[in-house]
Each structure stands twice: as structure tokens, then as C-alpha cells.
Design a protein around this motif. Structure first.
Motif, PDB file in Angstrom:
ATOM      1  N   UNK A  37       1.510  -1.191   0.192  1.00  0.00           N
ATOM      2  CA  UNK A  37      -0.266   0.282   0.440  1.00  0.00           C
ATOM      3  C   UNK A  37       0.957   1.353  -0.168  1.00  0.00           C
ATOM      4  N   UNK A  38       1.629   1.170  -0.262  1.00  0.00           N
ATOM      5  CA  UNK A  38       2.894   2.501  -0.039  1.00  0.00           C
ATOM      6  C   UNK A  38       2.297   2.912  -1.469  1.00  0.00           C
ATOM      7  N   UNK A  39       2.935   5.205  -1.355  1.00  0.00           N
ATOM      8  CA  UNK A  39       2.542   5.334  -1.667  1.00  0.00           C
ATOM      9  C   UNK A  39       3.867   5.665  -3.014  1.00  0.00           C
ATOM     10  N   UNK A  40       4.979   5.726  -2.065  1.00  0.00           N
ATOM     11  CA  UNK A  40       6.500   5.214  -3.279  1.00  0.00           C
ATOM     12  C   UNK A  40       6.708   4.337  -3.612  1.00  0.00           C
ATOM     13  N   UNK A  53       9.326   5.879  -8.037  1.00  0.00           N
ATOM     14  CA  UNK A  53       8.200   6.707  -8.464  1.00  0.00           C
ATOM     15  C   UNK A  53       6.843   6.368  -7.819  1.00  0.00           C
ATOM     16  N   UNK A  54       6.793   8.068  -7.347  1.00  0.00           N
ATOM     17  CA  UNK A  54       5.366   7.772  -6.589  1.00  0.00           C
ATOM     18  C   UNK A  54       4.383   8.126  -7.449  1.00  0.00           C
ATOM     19  N   UNK A  69      24.373   5.125  -1.076  1.00  0.00           N
ATOM     20  CA  UNK A  69      23.424   5.890  -2.124  1.00  0.00           C
ATOM     21  C   UNK A  69      23.149   6.741  -2.602  1.00  0.00           C
ATOM     22  N   UNK A  70      23.266   7.123  -3.956  1.00  0.00           N
ATOM     23  CA  UNK A  70      22.758   9.006  -4.582  1.00  0.00           C
ATOM     24  C   UNK A  70      21.767   9.062  -4.921  1.00  0.00           C
ATOM     25  N   UNK A  71      21.225   9.797  -4.270  1.00  0.00           N
ATOM     26  CA  UNK A  71      20.051  10.182  -4.943  1.00  0.00           C
ATOM     27  C   UNK A  71      19.902  11.194  -6.134  1.00  0.00           C
ATOM     28  N   UNK A  72      19.334  10.494  -6.897  1.00  0.00           N
ATOM     29  CA  UNK A  72      19.369  11.733  -8.527  1.00  0.00           C
ATOM     30  C   UNK A  72      18.201  11.981  -8.936  1.00  0.00           C
ATOM     31  N   UNK A  73      17.185  13.228  -8.872  1.00  0.00           N
ATOM     32  CA  UNK A  73      16.215  13.578  -9.039  1.00  0.00           C
ATOM     33  C   UNK A  73      15.858  13.909 -10.606  1.00  0.00           C
ATOM     34  N   UNK A  74      15.431  13.440 -11.211  1.00  0.00           N
ATOM     35  CA  UNK A  74      14.399  13.719 -12.733  1.00  0.00           C
ATOM     36  C   UNK A  74      13.452  12.101 -12.999  1.00  0.00           C
ATOM     37  N   UNK A  75      12.929  12.374 -14.075  1.00  0.00           N
ATOM     38  CA  UNK A  75      12.651  11.512 -14.805  1.00  0.00           C
ATOM     39  C   UNK A  75      13.301  10.458 -15.988  1.00  0.00           C
ATOM     40  N   UNK A  76      14.183  11.157 -15.997  1.00  0.00           N
ATOM     41  CA  UNK A  76      15.015  10.275 -17.382  1.00  0.00           C
ATOM     42  C   UNK A  76      16.513  10.217 -16.607  1.00  0.00           C
TER      43      UNK A  76
END
Length: 102
Positions: A37-40, A53-54, A69-76
Motif C-alpha cells: 500500500x506504499x505510495x512510493x 516512483x510515486x 546511496x546517491x539520490x538523482x532527481x528527474x524522470x530521465x
């Protein structure tokens, strides 16, 4: 070629002992699967890369680089921007979630 297998050659060094202890203290490298049931949600899309994904929206990616862990923002992935480096997977996910709200 002859290898020296004397007791001195087989003894672990102080550096090796210290390193192995430090490695045992690191967080696990595989994150727990998100609840149903998680949104993410995240999915392993490459050997060391997760897509986050959310709903149907791609928030970004998390690369596993050694112990980080390297967080990279963006859809591509090709255009994603590094946002944070952390030792905890859940912090990387939170970083990606917080950027969507802004």
C-alpha cells in the motif's frame, strides 16, 4: 613462483581487521521491498540502480556506489541531477519525495 605460506604471511593485518569491523557496521545494501500500500515504490532497473516512483510519476533514481546511496532527481536518468549522498536508502528516497513537493 613459490608463495610464502608461513604463519606470519597468513595473519590478518590490523588494517584488515579494522576494515572488516567497519564494514559490518554499514547498513544493508539491499533495501526492503516497499509495502503493497506504499505510495512510493522502487524497482531495481540495473545492477546498482533503483528507479523510484510515486504513483506513475518517476521521482528519480538511486545509484548504489560502494557504501553510498546517491539520490538523482528527474524522470530521465540521462538528465537526472544529483541531490544527495547518504548511507541510508530510506534517506535517499525521502530526498526524492521532498523534491517533488517543491
Amino acid at each position: 613462483m613459490v608463495l610464502d605460506m608461513s604463519p606470519i604471511a597468513r595473519k590478518p593485518s590490523a588494517v584488515r581487521l579494522a576494515t572488516s569491523g567497519a564494514l559490518r557496521q554499514l547498513p544493508t545494501r539491499r533495501p526492503e521491498a516497499p509495502s503493497a500500500e506504499a505510495d512510493v515504490r522502487w524497482e531495481l532497473v540495473d545492477v546498482d540502480r533503483y528507479e523510484v516512483r510515486e504513483g506513475e510519476v518517476i521521482l528519480g533514481y538511486i545509484d548504489v556506489v560502494g557504501a553510498v546511496f546517491v539520490a538523482l532527481g528527474g524522470p530521465w536518468y540521462s538528465a537526472a541531477v544529483e541531490l544527495r549522498q547518504t548511507l541510508r536508502f530510506d534517506e535517499a528516497v525521502q530526498t526524492l519525495r521532498s523534491t517533488r513537493r517543491h
